[in-house]
Write an enzyme that holds these catalytic residues in place. Structure first.
Site: not given
Ligand code: GBH
Length: 480
Positions: A77, A123, A170, A310, A312, A381
């Site tokens: 992807r 993206h 996202e 996505n 995590y 993801e």
């Molecule tokens: C993904 O987002 C992205 O799609 C990707 O590009 C990125 O590299 C990857 O994560 C790893 O980070 O602490 O309030 O700033 C993941 C979802 C949502 C994770 C927002 C980070 C930050 C919240 N993201 N979050 S804050």
């Protein structure tokens, strides 16, 4: 031994994004995206990082495909840089043949290597021309027409070779981090210490609305004019963390958990699957959340061939008794890493927001499956960084047992969701194929299964997790 499994033709592989890996910002006619300009603003990115070189993937497509082949990946992807394809972005701006040729060759090379391409159209790297011209996503009518045009150019150029399309990655992040907290490009926020412009109480909701309608318009274009001949599928990718109540016995914390999922995921998921915004959002945001016109919602409702997920990590949620602030975007609650008894939601990583909790993955995908009537999921993801990685020597970064354990846990949880909870999941892309430009964190955080040596000509060194992930999937994917 687990008796869970994943279906026979399960597509597993890795994910990346154009601005995070490509570099070559001014080559072959590419123009700036909002991330190019944002990175030049002092103080926005850790250590003053930019995507100017990144992993230099624009020049190393063959090397990247070799990495995929070596680990046995079935899919890849990646995202297209809109600024390479239509440098100024708009429907009346010129299309850049060189940009298209670059990706045509890349897709052909993936096919020659036996790897299935999954293509994200957007993206986060909006052409800066559109931001400057009319405010990008803040101008729905212009943005929708320009995105539909860009999508059509891509369907035309790559449609016969690409069977999996993702419109947006996202939209929550682009809307909230770009227009509320100002942490991401274009950095608009009510916080005047961070930006001279922006209104966090309205703009994120306007941007989100534009993303939804633009997604709907691109899907309609694909279904009307390409799907029959090209036979592909199209969907959107939504992020979202799982939630557990801070006090499991407090119904107000349980209720807040649902509200958190609604504000972060159902904001986009509900219009697509149910044709409306969640009631909890309407209640808190009133008319700051745009109203649906009959025409727009008709485009959006039913516009996913699959759900791109996505995911995590997870959080604990504690309700609040106070009134919501106008800038609040979570649904008026505290988001915590520890519960009432002081238990952590998961172990620490390099990312403050990310503490792994594999069971949360199973619970969330089941929750979404139930809410949306059992759609087909592709996990687009999933991955982790490692605690304290900036201080670790390279050998330890290469021996990333923590990441291996993360994938064992999360893939196992996904197999449980499939085999035991009946979730229809058909693919998984680990984030990420290699360390890359981690947005506001610059190069300080590494999500790759491949180490990229930024100090020595971006040389790639596979980590332990690059070798472990294939066997993990082998264990679960049904043989016949
Ligand atoms: C993904 O987002 C992205 O799609 C990707 O590009 C990125 O590299 C990857 O994560 C790893 O980070 O602490 O309030 O700033 C993941 C979802 C949502 C994770 C927002 C980070 C930050 C919240 N993201 N979050 S804050």
């Amino acid at each position: 031994m687990s008796d869970s499994y994943l279906p026979k033709d399960f597509l597993w592989g890795f994910a990346t994004a154009s601005y995070q890996i490509e570099g070559a910002p001014h080559e072959d006619g590419r123009a700036d995206s909002i991330w190019d300009t944002f990175c030049r603003v002092p103080g926005k990115i850790a250590q003053g990082g930019t995507g100017d070189v990144a992993c230099d993937s624009y020049h190393r497509t063959a090397e990247d495909i070799d990495l995929l082949k070596e680990v046995g990946a079935k899919s890849y992807r990646f995202s297209l840089s809109w600024s390479r394809i239509i440098p100024l972005g708009g429907r009346n701006d010129p299309v850049n043949e060189k940009g298209i040729q670059h990706y045509v060759k890349f897709v052909d090379d993936l096919h020659s290597a036996g790897i299935v391409p999954m293509v994200t159209l957007f993206h986060w790297d909006l052409p800066d021309g559109l931001h400057k011209r009319y405010g990008g996503m803040l101008n729905k009518d212009e943005f929708v027409k320009d995105f539909e045009n860009y999508a059509r150019v891509c369907f035309e150029a790559f449609g016969s070779k690409v069977k999996y399309w993702i419109t947006f990655n996202e939209p929550w992040c682009s809307s909230i981090l770009g227009y509320s907290t100002g942490l991401f490009a274009p950095g608009r926020t009510s916080d005047r210490s961070k930006s001279a412009e922006g209104d966090s109480s309205t703009e994120p909701w306007i941007a989100g609305h534009s993303f939804l309608v633009a997604h709907g318009a691109a899907v309609k274009a694909y279904r009307d004019d390409f799907k029959a001949k090209d036979g592909g599928q199209i969907g959107i990718t939504l992020n979202g963390d799982w939630v557990e109540p801070w006090d499991p016995n407090d119904p107000r914390d349980q209720e807040a958990c649902v509200k958190k999922l609604e504000f972060s995921i159902c904001w986009f998921g509900d219009p697509i699957y149910h044709g409306k915004y969640p009631d909890s959002m309407r209640k808190q945001l009133g008319n700051r959340l745009p109203e649906w016109s009959a025409e727009d919602i008709a485009l959006v409702k039913g516009s996913n061939d699959f759900y791109g997920m996505n995911h995590y990590c997870a959080n604990y949620i504690k309700h609040r008794d106070t009134e919501a602030e106008p800038e609040d975007f979570h649904g008026n609650m505290d988001i915590l890493m520890q519960n009432k008894d002081g238990e952590w939601i998961g172990p620490e990583t390099q990312s403050v927001w990310l503490r792994p909790n594999p069971l949360g993955f199973r619970r969330l995908i089941k929750w979404l499956s139930d809410r949306y009537g059992g759609p087909t999921f592709y996990v687009t993801e999933n991955g982790t960084s490692l605690k304290g990685e900036n201080d670790l020597p390279m050998e330890e970064l290469l021996n990333d047992e923590f990441r291996c354990e993360y994938f064992r846990g999360y893939v196992g949880a996904l197999a449980d969701a499939h085999a035991k909870d009946g979730v229809d999941v058909r693919g998984y892309s680990a984030w990420s194929l290699m360390d890359n430009f981690e947005w506001a964190e610059g190069y300080e955080t590494r999500f790759g299964v491949t180490f990229v040596d930024y100090e020595h000509d971006q040389k790639r060194h596979p980590k332990k997790s690059a070798r472990e992930i294939g066997p993990i999937f082998d264990k679960y994917i049904k043989k016949e």
